[in-house]
Design an enzyme around this catalytic site. Sequence first.
Site, PDB file in Angstrom:
ATOM      1  N   TYR A   1      45.447   7.344  81.397  1.00 44.54           N
ATOM      2  CA  TYR A   1      45.734   6.191  82.344  1.00 44.54           C
ATOM      3  C   TYR A   1      47.349   5.924  82.586  1.00 44.54           C
ATOM      4  CZ  TYR A   1      40.792   5.137  81.517  1.00 44.54           C
ATOM      5  OH  TYR A   1      39.463   5.213  81.431  1.00 44.54           O
TER       6      TYR A   1
ATOM      7  N   LYS B   1      39.129  15.633  71.262  1.00 39.15           N
ATOM      8  CA  LYS B   1      38.617  16.700  71.747  1.00 39.15           C
ATOM      9  C   LYS B   1      39.441  18.028  71.603  1.00 39.15           C
ATOM     10  CE  LYS B   1      35.461  18.849  74.729  1.00 39.15           C
ATOM     11  NZ  LYS B   1      34.072  19.220  74.279  1.00 39.15           N
TER      12      LYS B   1
ATOM     13  N   ASP C   1      32.514  14.291  72.746  1.00 40.29           N
ATOM     14  CA  ASP C   1      31.104  14.467  73.151  1.00 40.29           C
ATOM     15  C   ASP C   1      30.137  14.198  71.987  1.00 40.29           C
ATOM     16  OD1 ASP C   1      32.132  16.829  72.094  1.00 40.29           O
ATOM     17  OD2 ASP C   1      31.494  17.998  73.755  1.00 40.29           O
TER      18      ASP C   1
ATOM     19  N   ASP D   1      37.540   3.847  76.584  1.00 40.39           N
ATOM     20  CA  ASP D   1      36.942   3.189  77.481  1.00 40.39           C
ATOM     21  C   ASP D   1      35.589   3.666  77.752  1.00 40.39           C
ATOM     22  OD1 ASP D   1      37.062   1.513  79.731  1.00 40.39           O
ATOM     23  OD2 ASP D   1      37.827   2.990  81.157  1.00 40.39           O
TER      24      ASP D   1
ATOM     25  N   ASP E   1      31.879   1.211  76.519  1.00 39.69           N
ATOM     26  CA  ASP E   1      30.875   0.654  77.450  1.00 39.69           C
ATOM     27  C   ASP E   1      29.473   1.081  76.984  1.00 39.69           C
ATOM     28  OD1 ASP E   1      32.476  -0.493  79.138  1.00 39.69           O
ATOM     29  OD2 ASP E   1      31.531   0.315  81.070  1.00 39.69           O
TER      30      ASP E   1
HETATM   31  C1  IPM Z   1      38.415  -2.043  80.336  1.00 41.06           C
HETATM   32  C2  IPM Z   1      38.227  -1.776  82.022  1.00 41.06           C
HETATM   33  C3  IPM Z   1      39.627  -1.515  82.248  1.00 41.06           C
HETATM   34  C4  IPM Z   1      40.269  -0.347  81.504  1.00 41.06           C
HETATM   35  C5  IPM Z   1      39.820  -1.245  83.876  1.00 41.06           C
HETATM   36  C6  IPM Z   1      39.459  -2.526  84.643  1.00 41.06           C
HETATM   37  C7  IPM Z   1      41.214  -0.797  84.196  1.00 41.06           C
HETATM   38  O1  IPM Z   1      37.489  -0.858  82.086  1.00 41.06           O
HETATM   39  O2  IPM Z   1      39.110  -2.897  79.996  1.00 41.06           O
HETATM   40  O3  IPM Z   1      37.576  -1.162  79.627  1.00 41.06           O
HETATM   41  O4  IPM Z   1      39.779   0.720  81.978  1.00 41.06           O
HETATM   42  O5  IPM Z   1      40.917  -0.268  80.753  1.00 41.06           O
HETATM   43 MG    MG Z   2      36.240   0.012  80.540  1.00 37.49          MG
END
Ligand code: IPM
Ligand code: MG
Length: 363
Positions: free
Chosen positions: A141, A193, A225, A249, A253
Amino acid sequence: MNAHIITLPGDGIGPEVTREGVRVLEHIAKRFGHSFEFEEHLIGGCAIDATGEALTSATLDACKRADAVLLGAVGGPKWDDPHAKTRPEAGLLGLRKGLGLFANLRPVKPHPALAYASPLKPEKIAGVDFVVVRELTGGLYFGKPQGRFDDAEGGKTRAVDTLEYSDVEIKRIVDLAFRLAAPRRARVTSVDKANVLASSRLWREIATETARAYPNVKLDHLLVDTCAMRLVAAPASFDVIVTENMFGDILTDEAAVLVGSMGLLPSASLGSHALKGVAMGVYEPIHGSAPDIAGKAIANPIGTILSTAMLLRYSLNLGQEADAIERAVERAIGDGCRTADIAREGERVLSTREMADEIMARL
Ligand code: IPM
Ligand code: MG
């Protein structure tokens, strides 16, 4: 204690949930005899609308002077134009980088009473209690070069992102994971990885080296993975997971699914003084701006309220107060309080405000 807290409600449901987080902190201040002063600033899409920038230097400076920052969420379809000069997410990345917050802690601990809300079988969820430590200011990022490049010759368009890590960046985040793991179940899983990426091979080498200073903590390595698979196949096997920015990230999720709703999970973004008494930090729910439900007063405030507990613990060294909030949330869930995202058919559905009230009533 006196504390100066910046609030950055942001976009979508951000303002709705941040408001409840502030109310909980005010309640704590009154009950435990503290004085918290709040100052609100813009970030993300609303900041772009007002100033042309997702994060102004005035906002960043205000955060630098504060004891802690409580953030809602950024982004939404309004600012999704791929050709736009800037994006709301740039505000969040700029804030993390500008404050030097290289560590993002995302605890995942499902409440037994919500087992039905997870798509996994209850026996898989039982005993799950882990923290993901995501590197937050390096990797894919932030690496340079990044951007679109129009090749003069051949008329081809390319886009480039760069995944780069230095040994110093890896060491400090892995070290934090070990310090976090020591008083827990003393297990660190470093995720990379390494079978493909050079940066991951360095990551693995530094992680192994860092482990020598923590003989009582067990380290293992997992390819990302495989980790994605094991997170749903055997989630209870994890204690502390440490990994690169984008891997973290994605995995967090995925991990949110275990607890039953994205709306339940908090996070803390910390810098170099992390876990040493008091340290500046940014605290935010992991759910994002959820534009589809914004303005309806149905968002789950628990992710934000649990983030205020992390704020008290990591930035103000108020562990007792943090415990009180976490216990109140647990009791509210145990007593059947449900927002729309976690309610079953026929159950009474609470609004954002009502859920916060139920939690405060149990404080
Ligand atoms: C998170 C979000 C952020 C990230 C986005 C909104 C930039 O997805 O905090 O996980 O990827 O860090
Ligand atoms: Mg995120």
